[in-house]
Design a protein around this motif. Structure first.
Motif, short mmCIF file in Angstrom:
data_model
loop_
_atom_site.label_atom_id
_atom_site.label_comp_id
_atom_site.label_asym_id
_atom_site.label_seq_id
_atom_site.Cartn_x
_atom_site.Cartn_y
_atom_site.Cartn_z
N ARG A 216 0.83 -1.21 0.00
CA ARG A 216 0.00 0.00 0.00
C ARG A 216 0.86 1.26 0.00
O ARG A 216 0.55 2.22 -0.70
N LYS A 217 1.93 1.25 0.79
CA LYS A 217 2.82 2.41 0.83
C LYS A 217 3.46 2.63 -0.53
O LYS A 217 3.55 3.76 -1.01
N SER A 218 3.89 1.55 -1.15
CA SER A 218 4.52 1.64 -2.46
C SER A 218 3.57 2.23 -3.49
O SER A 218 3.94 3.11 -4.26
N ARG A 219 2.34 1.77 -3.49
CA ARG A 219 1.36 2.23 -4.47
C ARG A 219 1.03 3.70 -4.28
O ARG A 219 0.94 4.46 -5.25
N ILE A 220 0.84 4.11 -3.02
CA ILE A 220 0.47 5.51 -2.78
C ILE A 220 1.63 6.44 -3.10
O ILE A 220 1.45 7.53 -3.63
#
Length: 69
Positions: free
Chosen positions: A55-59
């Motif tokens: 999730r951190k990577s995507r955001i």
């Protein structure tokens, strides 16, 4: 566990909306808040560490893409 997951989800949604609205300065702060919330949720076991990392990577990817254009 539910409040931790909910808090992380709220921050991620807020950050995505700000990125979509092209308010990048506010979005950058929201992304920082989301990363902190996801890290805490992963640390406490509310979400799987790989889930939080994804999730951190995507955001972050969304934010960098918006900054580039």
């Amino acid at each position: 566990n539910t409040p931790l997951r909910s808090r992380a989800k709220t921050f991620v949604i807020k950050a995505r909306r700000l990125i979509a609205a092209d308010e990048l300065d506010a979005a950058e702060q929201a992304v920082r808040d989301a990363v902190v919330a996801l890290d805490k949720a992963a640390q406490k076991g509310a979400v799987h560490p790989n889930n939080a990392a994804r999730r951190k990577s995507r955001i972050m990817k969304h934010l960098h893409k918006a900054r580039g254009s």
